[in-house]
Scaffold this motif. Structure first.
Motif, short mmCIF file in Angstrom:
data_model
loop_
_atom_site.label_atom_id
_atom_site.label_comp_id
_atom_site.label_asym_id
_atom_site.label_seq_id
_atom_site.Cartn_x
_atom_site.Cartn_y
_atom_site.Cartn_z
N GLU A 230 -6.66 11.09 5.17
CA GLU A 230 -5.62 10.13 4.82
C GLU A 230 -6.22 8.84 4.29
OE1 GLU A 230 -2.42 9.79 7.51
OE2 GLU A 230 -2.29 11.95 7.84
N PHE A 231 -5.56 8.30 3.26
CA PHE A 231 -6.02 7.09 2.60
C PHE A 231 -4.84 6.13 2.39
CE2 PHE A 231 -8.73 10.54 1.17
CZ PHE A 231 -10.01 10.00 1.17
N LEU A 232 -5.18 4.85 2.25
CA LEU A 232 -4.25 3.87 1.70
C LEU A 232 -4.65 3.62 0.25
CD1 LEU A 232 -3.84 1.20 4.53
CD2 LEU A 232 -2.19 2.94 3.82
N LEU A 233 -3.65 3.45 -0.59
CA LEU A 233 -3.87 3.13 -2.01
C LEU A 233 -3.27 1.76 -2.27
CD1 LEU A 233 -4.57 3.95 -4.98
CD2 LEU A 233 -2.25 4.93 -5.10
N ASP A 234 -4.09 0.80 -2.72
CA ASP A 234 -3.54 -0.54 -2.96
C ASP A 234 -2.97 -0.66 -4.37
OD1 ASP A 234 -5.63 -1.07 -4.76
OD2 ASP A 234 -6.75 -2.36 -3.38
N ALA A 235 -2.40 -1.80 -4.65
CA ALA A 235 -1.70 -2.01 -5.92
C ALA A 235 -2.65 -2.00 -7.11
CB ALA A 235 -0.93 -3.33 -5.88
N SER A 236 -3.94 -2.14 -6.86
CA SER A 236 -4.93 -2.12 -7.94
C SER A 236 -5.55 -0.75 -8.17
CB SER A 236 -6.04 -3.14 -7.64
OG SER A 236 -5.51 -4.45 -7.54
N GLY A 237 -5.09 0.24 -7.40
CA GLY A 237 -5.60 1.60 -7.58
C GLY A 237 -6.83 1.93 -6.77
N ASN A 238 -7.11 1.14 -5.73
CA ASN A 238 -8.27 1.39 -4.87
C ASN A 238 -7.86 2.19 -3.64
OD1 ASN A 238 -10.13 -0.30 -6.43
ND2 ASN A 238 -8.88 -2.00 -5.68
N PHE A 239 -8.68 3.17 -3.26
CA PHE A 239 -8.42 3.98 -2.08
C PHE A 239 -9.23 3.45 -0.89
CE2 PHE A 239 -7.60 7.00 -5.55
CZ PHE A 239 -6.34 7.45 -5.18
N ALA B 235 0.83 -1.21 0.00
CA ALA B 235 0.00 0.00 0.00
C ALA B 235 0.86 1.26 0.00
CB ALA B 235 -0.91 0.00 1.22
N ARG B 236 0.30 2.31 -0.55
CA ARG B 236 0.91 3.63 -0.50
C ARG B 236 0.04 4.52 0.39
NH1 ARG B 236 4.07 4.13 -6.07
NH2 ARG B 236 4.39 6.30 -5.46
N HIS B 237 0.69 5.45 1.07
CA HIS B 237 0.00 6.36 1.98
C HIS B 237 -0.24 7.67 1.24
CE1 HIS B 237 -0.32 7.97 6.35
NE2 HIS B 237 -0.90 8.82 5.53
N ILE B 238 -1.50 7.95 0.96
CA ILE B 238 -1.87 9.15 0.22
C ILE B 238 -2.77 10.01 1.12
CG2 ILE B 238 -3.01 10.08 -1.84
CD1 ILE B 238 -0.55 8.39 -2.50
N GLU B 239 -2.41 11.28 1.27
CA GLU B 239 -3.24 12.17 2.07
C GLU B 239 -3.63 13.40 1.25
OE1 GLU B 239 -0.66 12.92 5.41
OE2 GLU B 239 0.15 14.75 4.50
N VAL B 240 -4.82 13.90 1.51
CA VAL B 240 -5.36 15.03 0.76
C VAL B 240 -5.55 16.22 1.70
CG1 VAL B 240 -7.26 15.86 -0.68
CG2 VAL B 240 -6.53 13.47 -0.83
N GLN B 241 -5.02 17.37 1.31
CA GLN B 241 -5.16 18.59 2.09
C GLN B 241 -6.51 19.22 1.80
OE1 GLN B 241 -2.65 20.30 4.26
NE2 GLN B 241 -4.69 21.05 4.81
N ILE B 242 -7.27 19.48 2.86
CA ILE B 242 -8.55 20.15 2.70
C ILE B 242 -8.54 21.51 3.40
CG2 ILE B 242 -9.97 18.09 2.36
CD1 ILE B 242 -10.67 18.27 5.38
#
Length: 440
Positions: free
Chosen positions: A268-277, A199-206
């Motif tokens: 904050e989200f996890l992104l899996d290898a298939s592109g799912n958040f 997984a990748r750790h992706i976070e979005v600033q709001i």
């Protein structure tokens, strides 16, 4: 606008807030513990007031003392920075109950998003995707049963803790028992979540005003972590397509609206290898890595926090947010990567920070400064900008080469190794990258 603001923090974030206030014409009040009486933020503020002994529990975490100092100094507002009391709903309530403005979300919002159990419930009701998991678990028997139903590996996560503290992956029943034992000894309630591999750790600033208007400022990639704590971040993520970027941004705004969010925060989200958040959490404060979003959008987040708290409506529209470049941040810590990142406090004998085009340094130290043993080892952040990710990497390499600190150990050389790693340069990273690729 506020006349005078107290900063309930220290180090580089206190310096960052002082600079924003100076540009807004706001007087600043620094507080300091006995260990910080000669710290940089103390000298830069308009006023500096001692707050207690070196131990954080008796100084920077003393909510009653902080509010009393703010009232005595005739402050209008308190900015909590990050860490310490920034995510403490009781502190936010105490501030407002005493007629001061808390620079951040409401106490009710902080309480709701601060409990991962409550936050997951709210996000599930709002329709956000999330990994299979449980609510609060009370007994070892139900924990074992839940893990078997979810299927190993699982993540054991504290309900109320942030910053990766207490989290552990369990690939077997024995791993699970060991992780739960540690959490119970620390008095930390917990829940389980399905472990997402690679997984990748992706976070979005709001950014949200007090009138229901919310926009997002793109994402940050935060997969480079040691002990579940971030060490290098970049924006935007090299893993996202434009369609994925739009999707995760919309999910972040939906999450914020579902809890009536105001001020700035991070979803904050996890992104899996298939592109799912998969939704993880909402951080209701300024992030350490906020500067790279500022670099790629030209939006000052700390000043935005303050003007929103002062009651201004957000005029920024989503279509106005343009990602103009690529930025990378390296956290410079007083620690020894060869000894499991053991903190290395002490006196800085020589300090020369890099400069030049497209380099920004946020620091809380200078030559001769003492790095206390009582607090987080972060001493500075190098942030760079490039038209492309490749340009940003080259600029960061130059900046790391220029950064010279002696008297204490730092992780500067470790960052150099990361940037030289072929997989990092290709953007092939995940949250296990440091443990798998950088630590033998």
């Amino acid at each position: 606008m506020f006349k005078r603001l107290l900063i309930a923090n220290r180090g580089e974030i206190a310096v960052r807030i002082i600079r924003a206030c100076q540009e807004l014409g706001i007087e600043t009040i620094a507080v300091y513990s006995d260990a910080d009486k000669n710290a940089l933020h103390v000298g830069l503020a308009d006023y500096a007031i001692p707050i207690g002994p070196a131990e954080a529990q008796l100084s920077y975490l003393d909510a009653t003392a902080l509010v009393a100092v703010a009232k005595k100094a005739e402050a209008d507002a308190i900015h909590p920075g990050y860490g310490f009391l920034s995510e403490n709903a009781d502190f936010a309530r105490l501030v407002t109950d005493n007629g001061l403005v808390f620079i951040g979300p409401s106490a009710d919002t902080i309480r709701q998003v601060g409990s991962k159990d409550a936050a997951r419930t709210a996000m599930r009701q709002a329709g956000l995707p999330m990994a299979e998991g449980t609510g609060l678990l009370n007994t070892l028997e139900e924990t074992i049963q839940a893990a078997e139903e979810i299927g190993y590996p699982v993540m054991v996560k504290p309900i109320d803790s942030g910053g990766g503290r207490g989290m552990a992956a369990a690939g077997s029943r024995n791993d699970l028992l060991a992780a739960v034992k540690q959490l119970k000894q620390a008095g930390m309630p917990y829940f389980l979540e399905k472990y997402i591999s690679s997984a990748r750790h992706i976070e979005v600033q709001i950014v949200a005003d007090n009138y229901g208007h919310i926009v997002h400022l793109g994402e940050r990639e935060c997969s480079l972590q040691r002990r579940n704590q971030k060490i290098l971040e970049e924006a935007p993520s090299s893993a996202l397509t434009p369609a994925m970027r739009q999707k995760v941004g919309e999910l972040a705004v939906l999450a914020a609206k579902s809890v009536h969010y105001s001020n700035i925060g991070t979803v904050e989200f996890l992104l899996d290898a298939s592109g799912n958040f998969y939704f993880m959490e909402i951080n209701p404060r300024i992030q350490v890595e906020h500067g790279i979003t500022e670099l790629i959008t030209d939006i000052d987040l700390v000043k935005t926090q303050i003007v929103i708290a002062a009651g201004d409506a957000l005029t920024l529209q989503q279509q106005d947010v343009l990602i103009k470049s690529h930025a990378i941040e390296c956290r410079i810590n007083a620690e020894d990567p060869d000894l499991d990142f053991l903190p290395c406090p002490g006196q800085i004998e020589f300090y020369h920070q890099p400069g030049g085009p497209n380099v920004r340094i946020d620091s809380g130290v200078c030559a001769g400064a003492e790095v206390p043993a009582y607090y987080d080892p972060l001493i500075a952040k190098i942030m760079v900008r490039g038209q492309t990710r490749g340009e940003a990497i080259k600029t960061m390499q130059r900046a790391l080469h220029e950064f010279r600190i002696s008297g204490i150990k730092t992780n500067i050389d470790f960052h150099k190794r990361i940037l030289n790693n072929p997989l990092f340069r290709l953007g092939k990273i995940d949250i296990q990258f440091i443990s798998k690729q950088m630590i033998s």
